[in-house]
Design a protein around this motif. Structure first.
Motif, PDB file in Angstrom:
ATOM      1  N   SER A 153       0.641  -0.920  -0.564  1.00  0.00           N
ATOM      2  CA  SER A 153       0.111  -0.188   0.123  1.00  0.00           C
ATOM      3  C   SER A 153       1.193   1.643  -0.307  1.00  0.00           C
ATOM      4  N   ILE A 154       1.746   1.053   0.772  1.00  0.00           N
ATOM      5  CA  ILE A 154       2.477   2.122   0.703  1.00  0.00           C
ATOM      6  C   ILE A 154       3.632   2.828  -0.593  1.00  0.00           C
ATOM      7  N   PHE A 180       4.013   5.528  -5.753  1.00  0.00           N
ATOM      8  CA  PHE A 180       4.169   5.705  -6.889  1.00  0.00           C
ATOM      9  C   PHE A 180       2.909   6.111  -7.555  1.00  0.00           C
ATOM     10  N   LYS A 181       1.833   5.710  -7.875  1.00  0.00           N
ATOM     11  CA  LYS A 181       1.016   5.469  -8.007  1.00  0.00           C
ATOM     12  C   LYS A 181       0.053   6.949  -8.173  1.00  0.00           C
ATOM     13  N   ILE A 182       0.200   7.518  -6.729  1.00  0.00           N
ATOM     14  CA  ILE A 182      -1.010   8.790  -6.350  1.00  0.00           C
ATOM     15  C   ILE A 182      -0.030   9.821  -6.519  1.00  0.00           C
ATOM     16  N   ARG A 211       5.099   5.698 -18.052  1.00  0.00           N
ATOM     17  CA  ARG A 211       5.734   4.716 -18.190  1.00  0.00           C
ATOM     18  C   ARG A 211       7.079   4.641 -17.718  1.00  0.00           C
ATOM     19  N   ALA A 212       7.726   5.070 -17.855  1.00  0.00           N
ATOM     20  CA  ALA A 212       8.888   5.000 -16.271  1.00  0.00           C
ATOM     21  C   ALA A 212       8.414   5.093 -14.941  1.00  0.00           C
ATOM     22  N   VAL A 213       7.495   5.942 -14.498  1.00  0.00           N
ATOM     23  CA  VAL A 213       7.032   5.053 -13.243  1.00  0.00           C
ATOM     24  C   VAL A 213       6.862   4.593 -12.556  1.00  0.00           C
ATOM     25  N   ALA A 267       8.719  -2.893  -9.798  1.00  0.00           N
ATOM     26  CA  ALA A 267      10.252  -2.906  -9.347  1.00  0.00           C
ATOM     27  C   ALA A 267      10.140  -2.983  -7.749  1.00  0.00           C
ATOM     28  N   ALA A 268       9.492  -1.865  -6.883  1.00  0.00           N
ATOM     29  CA  ALA A 268       9.474  -1.982  -5.822  1.00  0.00           C
ATOM     30  C   ALA A 268       8.852  -2.892  -5.228  1.00  0.00           C
ATOM     31  N   MET A 269       7.810  -2.873  -6.302  1.00  0.00           N
ATOM     32  CA  MET A 269       6.044  -4.055  -5.845  1.00  0.00           C
ATOM     33  C   MET A 269       7.421  -5.271  -5.361  1.00  0.00           C
TER      34      MET A 269
END
Length: 322
Positions: free
Chosen positions: A41-42, A47-49, A70-72, A78-80
């Motif tokens: 969730s963090i 990244f997404k919000i 696309r880079a985000v 990767a972070a997930m």
């Protein structure tokens, strides 16, 4: 935005439920599961919000905005993965060994996929080409309509269609091609290309007049392109070592056995090659029709004799000896 908030709240709610259950039952897996969903969730929140919203507000150019989105997305996935694996292997040494073994095995088994992934990362970092560019790579030509993590999608041009116009097919190219093939970008820093048109005229024509009239036509048709091309070449010369080059239309004469060839060289927009040639060709034909002392030449064959038929040759030579 509401959907993204929901995607953030769902794993957070699951994390809270698992943490409460862990406080009640004291289970290791409940604790690890709560930490994992909380980390997910963090990561999604960041990244997404937060980061994606920042990109949308700060970047106005649609192509740059698309590339950053696309880079985000790449960084998010990767972070997930790192968050999920790191949750279940808390020991740093064990985690490092696990990452190494898994990475080595996957790298051998899926090297083509990793090459495409590396190519995708390289594209986002270096900007070899972007969405909207016209490129040629591995003998494939087209306009880039999407750059993914593994593949680039282009709207194909050429093949059986003349003049750099679309065929109607969509080509899916692996990003690994940028690692070992030459990439030709038609629109990265210069939005124009040079085109040539050969006009053959007879030796009886007034070639000086033909040259001047054709040059006048081409300059009229390509005026805006030539002005823009000069500015773009000047900007390119400030970035690279580039000697001053003429971009205005030119006509070069070549003598052949049958005619005088007028080679017309002119700049045209990269996506209007066929349209520009059509306009110039029509204007030249109309000029030739109005000028009695200018004629388009064509190849001619002089027939100096015909072979005699077999019957006639036999009659002349007489009957064969017995």
């Amino acid at each position: 935005m509401i959907r993204r908030i929901a995607y953030f709240l769902i794993p957070l709610a699951i994390a809270i439920v698992l943490w409460i259950a862990n406080l009640t039952y004291g289970n290791y897996y409940l604790e690890r599961g709560a930490i994992m969903f909380f980390a997910v969730s963090i990561v999604y929140l960041f990244f997404k919000i937060a980061l994606q919203d920042l990109v949308t507000r700060k970047v106005s150019d649609p192509r740059n905005q698309y590339s950053l989105h696309r880079a985000v997305s790449i960084m998010f996935y990767a972070a997930m993965v790192l968050a999920v694996i790191g949750t279940w292997i808390p020991n740093i040494r064990t985690l490092a060994v696990t990452y190494g073994i898994v990475a080595a095995g996957i790298a051998v088994a899926l090297q083509d996929i990793f090459k495409s992934f590396a190519g995708g990362v390289l594209l986002f970092i270096s900007g070899v080409y972007r969405v909207g560019d016209r490129i040629e790579i591995d003998n494939k030509y087209g306009d880039v309509i999407d750059i993914g993590l593994m593949y680039t999608t282009i709207l194909e041009i050429r093949e059986w269609v003349e003049g750099d116009q679309p065929t109607g097919r969509i080509d899916i190219l692996p990003n690994s091609l940028v690692l070992n093939h030459t990439v030709r970008n038609y629109t990265k820093q210069l939005n124009f290309i040079f085109e040539e048109l050969n006009v053959p005229i007879s030796y009886e024509s007034d070639w000086r007049k033909a040259r001047d009239r054709i040059l006048e036509i081409v300059r009229k048709e390509t005026g805006p392109v030539a002005d823009a091309a000069e500015g773009q070449m000047r900007s390119l010369g400030e970035k690279y070592f580039l000697e001053k080059r003429a971009v205005e239309p030119s006509v070069f004469l070549t003598l052949t056995d049958n005619w005088i060839n007028l080679g017309v060289r002119y700049p045209t927009w990269a996506r209007e090659r066929r349209t520009m040639m059509n306009r110039i060709s029509r204007a030249i034909l109309e000029m030739v029709e109005s000028e009695p002392d200018i004629d388009i030449a064509s190849a001619t064959i002089d027939i100096v004799g015909f072979p005699k038929p077999d019957a006639e040759r036999a009659k002349v030579s007489g009957p064969p000896d017995r």
